[in-house]
Design a protein around this motif. Structure first.
Motif, PDB file in Angstrom:
ATOM      1  N   VAL A   2       0.876  -1.170   0.000  1.00 50.89           N
ATOM      2  CA  VAL A   2       0.000   0.000   0.000  1.00 50.89           C
ATOM      3  C   VAL A   2       0.914   1.220   0.000  1.00 50.89           C
ATOM      4  N   LEU A   3       0.892   1.985  -1.084  1.00 46.53           N
ATOM      5  CA  LEU A   3       1.902   3.023  -1.323  1.00 46.53           C
ATOM      6  C   LEU A   3       1.259   4.391  -1.490  1.00 46.53           C
ATOM      7  N   ASP A   4       1.717   5.361  -0.698  1.00 43.40           N
ATOM      8  CA  ASP A   4       1.288   6.752  -0.862  1.00 43.40           C
ATOM      9  C   ASP A   4       2.043   7.364  -2.034  1.00 43.40           C
ATOM     10  N   ASN A   5       1.361   8.214  -2.795  1.00 41.10           N
ATOM     11  CA  ASN A   5       2.016   8.791  -3.971  1.00 41.10           C
ATOM     12  C   ASN A   5       2.843  10.030  -3.629  1.00 41.10           C
ATOM     13  N   THR A  62       5.821  -7.136  -6.566  1.00 40.32           N
ATOM     14  CA  THR A  62       4.794  -6.958  -5.536  1.00 40.32           C
ATOM     15  C   THR A  62       3.608  -6.175  -6.092  1.00 40.32           C
ATOM     16  N   ASP A  63       2.392  -6.703  -5.905  1.00 39.52           N
ATOM     17  CA  ASP A  63       1.189  -5.975  -6.311  1.00 39.52           C
ATOM     18  C   ASP A  63       1.032  -4.741  -5.429  1.00 39.52           C
ATOM     19  N   THR A  64       0.613  -3.633  -6.038  1.00 43.86           N
ATOM     20  CA  THR A  64       0.612  -2.351  -5.328  1.00 43.86           C
ATOM     21  C   THR A  64      -0.746  -1.666  -5.407  1.00 43.86           C
ATOM     22  N   ILE A  65      -1.173  -1.136  -4.253  1.00 40.07           N
ATOM     23  CA  ILE A  65      -2.356  -0.275  -4.175  1.00 40.07           C
ATOM     24  C   ILE A  65      -1.860   1.143  -3.922  1.00 40.07           C
ATOM     25  N   MET A  66      -2.194   2.058  -4.823  1.00 38.87           N
ATOM     26  CA  MET A  66      -1.783   3.457  -4.679  1.00 38.87           C
ATOM     27  C   MET A  66      -2.851   4.225  -3.905  1.00 38.87           C
ATOM     28  N   ILE A  67      -2.407   4.981  -2.874  1.00 43.76           N
ATOM     29  CA  ILE A  67      -3.337   5.849  -2.150  1.00 43.76           C
ATOM     30  C   ILE A  67      -2.852   7.289  -2.286  1.00 43.76           C
ATOM     31  N   THR A  68      -3.781   8.213  -2.513  1.00 43.71           N
ATOM     32  CA  THR A  68      -3.408   9.618  -2.686  1.00 43.71           C
ATOM     33  C   THR A  68      -4.600  10.512  -2.417  1.00 43.71           C
ATOM     34  N   ALA A 110      -3.499   8.748 -12.985  1.00 42.40           N
ATOM     35  CA  ALA A 110      -4.066   7.415 -13.176  1.00 42.40           C
ATOM     36  C   ALA A 110      -3.352   6.673 -14.300  1.00 42.40           C
ATOM     37  N   ILE A 111      -3.043   7.378 -15.389  1.00 46.84           N
ATOM     38  CA  ILE A 111      -2.330   6.759 -16.514  1.00 46.84           C
ATOM     39  C   ILE A 111      -0.931   6.323 -16.087  1.00 46.84           C
ATOM     40  N   GLU A 112      -0.226   7.202 -15.355  1.00 45.50           N
ATOM     41  CA  GLU A 112       1.113   6.870 -14.878  1.00 45.50           C
ATOM     42  C   GLU A 112       1.078   5.675 -13.924  1.00 45.50           C
ATOM     43  N   ALA A 113       0.025   5.625 -13.098  1.00 44.81           N
ATOM     44  CA  ALA A 113      -0.116   4.523 -12.154  1.00 44.81           C
ATOM     45  C   ALA A 113      -0.288   3.193 -12.888  1.00 44.81           C
ATOM     46  N   MET A 114      -1.086   3.192 -13.955  1.00 43.52           N
ATOM     47  CA  MET A 114      -1.296   1.971 -14.737  1.00 43.52           C
ATOM     48  C   MET A 114       0.016   1.537 -15.394  1.00 43.52           C
ATOM     49  N   SER A 119      -2.058  -1.967  -9.127  1.00 41.04           N
ATOM     50  CA  SER A 119      -3.199  -2.873  -9.239  1.00 41.04           C
ATOM     51  C   SER A 119      -4.513  -2.211  -8.867  1.00 41.04           C
ATOM     52  N   ASN A 120      -4.458  -1.220  -7.960  1.00 40.22           N
ATOM     53  CA  ASN A 120      -5.676  -0.557  -7.497  1.00 40.22           C
ATOM     54  C   ASN A 120      -5.341   0.864  -7.081  1.00 40.22           C
ATOM     55  N   PHE A 121      -6.370   1.698  -6.978  1.00 38.48           N
ATOM     56  CA  PHE A 121      -6.190   3.127  -6.730  1.00 38.48           C
ATOM     57  C   PHE A 121      -7.239   3.570  -5.717  1.00 38.48           C
ATOM     58  N   LEU A 122      -6.804   4.168  -4.588  1.00 38.63           N
ATOM     59  CA  LEU A 122      -7.748   4.644  -3.566  1.00 38.63           C
ATOM     60  C   LEU A 122      -7.511   6.119  -3.295  1.00 38.63           C
ATOM     61  N   LEU A 123      -8.612   6.873  -3.229  1.00 40.40           N
ATOM     62  CA  LEU A 123      -8.526   8.299  -2.912  1.00 40.40           C
ATOM     63  C   LEU A 123      -8.717   8.515  -1.416  1.00 40.40           C
ATOM     64  N   LYS A 124      -7.841   9.318  -0.813  1.00 36.51           N
ATOM     65  CA  LYS A 124      -8.015   9.704   0.581  1.00 36.51           C
ATOM     66  C   LYS A 124      -9.099  10.780   0.662  1.00 36.51           C
ATOM     67  N   PRO A 125      -9.879  10.787   1.731  1.00 36.72           N
ATOM     68  CA  PRO A 125      -9.925   9.797   2.825  1.00 36.72           C
ATOM     69  C   PRO A 125     -10.747   8.582   2.406  1.00 36.72           C
ATOM     70  N   PHE A 126     -10.467   7.440   3.017  1.00 36.85           N
ATOM     71  CA  PHE A 126     -11.233   6.222   2.739  1.00 36.85           C
ATOM     72  C   PHE A 126     -11.473   5.502   4.066  1.00 36.85           C
ATOM     73  N   ARG A 127     -12.476   4.625   4.032  1.00 32.50           N
ATOM     74  CA  ARG A 127     -12.857   3.901   5.242  1.00 32.50           C
ATOM     75  C   ARG A 127     -12.128   2.556   5.297  1.00 32.50           C
ATOM     76  N   SER A 128     -12.183   1.939   6.484  1.00 30.46           N
ATOM     77  CA  SER A 128     -11.461   0.676   6.681  1.00 30.46           C
ATOM     78  C   SER A 128     -11.966  -0.415   5.753  1.00 30.46           C
ATOM     79  N   ASN A 129     -13.290  -0.470   5.514  1.00 30.20           N
ATOM     80  CA  ASN A 129     -13.807  -1.516   4.633  1.00 30.20           C
ATOM     81  C   ASN A 129     -13.330  -1.332   3.191  1.00 30.20           C
ATOM     82  N   GLN A 130     -13.039  -0.077   2.787  1.00 28.34           N
ATOM     83  CA  GLN A 130     -12.557   0.172   1.434  1.00 28.34           C
ATOM     84  C   GLN A 130     -11.143  -0.379   1.243  1.00 28.34           C
TER      85      GLN A 130
END
Length: 450
Positions: free
Chosen positions: A63-66, A87-93, A101-105, A110-121
């Motif tokens: 889980v990697l912060d941008n 290693t599969d990576t989830i980007m958070i920013t 998003a293009i650079e991340a792909m 593997s996945n992209f999450l926008l802050k703030p997010f909840r624990s279930n996300q």
């Protein structure tokens, strides 16, 4: 829905997660959310600390912060990919746009999450990441089995009730729960891969991959790329990196057949895997820690290969912790008819052909034959019979003719005494080789005054 939650929980329970974020509060939140559900969760405040952790162990998901001080997470991730990181990576920013998003792909996120997010996300994101990795791995292994024709050898249990195979089955089930390497020796077609699958099926790894690798079928100059994986450009035509067969079996069992066919470099690398559980994909700068059970097989006597300089002696010592010898089919006479009936049932259904009546003369011819090709020869014999609608017993050789018929008791005495003489009086081994119990040998010897 509850079934999906249970599957996600099962995937998380075996996962190792790395969190890379410069904000202490975010790291605390992620650790608090993931650690109770995952096998291991480590955290790093910057990319330098993350590199040290990645050098020490392999993670399933990062889980990697941008946006971090000094260097963007995406730039660092691209560098890791270029060096061979898998290693599969989830980007958070907190800041996202189309270009990011293009650079991340392109960097392999593997996945992209926008802050703030909840624990279930974050739990769902990690779960999806693990599930996708599992499906990719299964697809790769299934495709490989189809390409190599290995799908026809996926029997999981040893068949037969003869004393010889019963003894093998007892040894296999005793060592199955352990992680100790097992060396299986035996002639071609004697069932070494089935024995390896038997170990896997009776172990705690049965839900993880079983990967069978025929060392002699892979070109010598490609064996290390196949086993250990490689980075993009590692050899001409390698446009992208690929996970190796050993990494694809992580958590499960690897069966290395014809291990004597491995070259010197591959033997050295295999020794390192067995001692440290570590591989380094070709063209990369990072070690990958694996959790594997090795079952290794050979048709050649490895001690002789060592003496002739073709096999490393220290590798033989490392793999020969538990040695199992698969008996030839002629040593399992009571199993021949059982196996023949099994093959007839399976093949008649697969080929959509009617079963054949196995007459007493056919059974007698099958029991008389020595089966130099072992179980594979028997299976081929049954398949030919179904195809042509008759058992080709003439291919098994004519019965011995002659007027002299030796009493069975004399034959029995001769063979038992010959076995005892050849084995320096070892009655247990003589019983095993002859396919009888130790008590039978003791009783016969007592009757002969021995």
């Amino acid at each position: 829905m509850s079934e999906n939650r249970e599957e996600t929980a099962s995937l998380l329970s075996t996962a190792s997660i790395l969190i890379v974020d410069d904000e202490p509060g975010m790291r605390h939140f992620l650790v608090k959310t993931l650690r109770p559900l995952c096998r291991a969760v480590d955290e790093a405040p910057d990319t330098e600390a993350a590199e040290r952790l990645l050098a020490a162990r392999q993670y399933d998901v990062m889980v990697l912060d941008n946006l971090m001080p000094g260097r963007k997470g995406l730039d660092w991730l691209q560098t890791q990919r270029d060096r061979g990181g898998f290693t599969d990576t989830i980007m958070i920013t907190a800041y996202a746009d189309l270009q990011t998003a293009i650079e991340a792909m392109r960097a392999g996120v593997s996945n992209f999450l926008l802050k703030p997010f909840r624990s279930n996300q974050i739990l769902n994101a990690v779960g999806r990441c693990l599930e996708l990795a599992r499906l990719k791995r299964e697809n790769f292994l299934l495709r490989r089995e189809l390409e190599t024709g290995a799908s026809g050898t996926r029997r999981r249990e040893l068949i037969g009730q003869s004393p010889a195979i019963a003894e093998v089955r007892q040894i296999l089930e005793r060592v199955a729960p352990l992680s100790t390497p097992v060396l299986i020796l035996g002639a071609s077609g004697s069932g070494k891969e089935v024995a390896a699958r038997h170990i896997h099926c009776h172990s705690g790894r049965s839900g993880a991959p079983f990967v069978a690798i025929q060392c002699g079928a892979i070109p010598a100059d490609m064996i290390e790329y196949e086993l250990f994986g490689h980075a993009a450009g590692a050899f001409p035509g390698a446009r992208s990196g690929r996970e190796g067969l050993l990494a694809s079996a992580s958590g499960g069992t690897v069966f290395l057949d014809d291990v004597s066919e491995l070259g010197a470099n591959a033997q050295t690398a295999l020794l390192r895997v067995l001692e440290d559980g570590v591989i380094r994909p070709i063209g990369t700068e990072r070690d990958i820690q694996l959790q594997l059970r090795f079952v290794i097989a050979s048709t050649k006597p490895l001690q002789k290969e060592v003496q002739e300089g073709r096999f490393r002696e220290d590798l033989l010592f490392r793999i020969n912790v538990v040695e199992v010898r698969m008996p030839a089919l002629k040593e399992r006479s009571s199993d021949i008819l059982e196996l023949a009936e099994l093959f007839q049932s399976e093949l008649s259904a697969a080929l959509n052909l009617p079963r054949l009546d196995m007459t007493s003369s056919v059974r007698s011819a099958m029991l008389r034959h020595d089966w130099p090709g072992n179980i594979r020869e028997l299976q081929n014999f049954i398949e030919r019979a179904l195809i042509f609608g008759r058992f080709p017993v003439e291919t098994l050789g004519p019965p011995q003719t002659g007027t002299e018929i030796t009493p069975l008791e004399d034959i029995e005495r001769r063979e038992i005494l010959r076995a005892l003489e050849a084995l320096d009086g070892n009655r247990s081994e003589a019983a095993r080789r002859l396919g009888v119990s130790r008590k039978t040998i003791d009783r016969k010897c007592a009757a002969w005054g021995l």
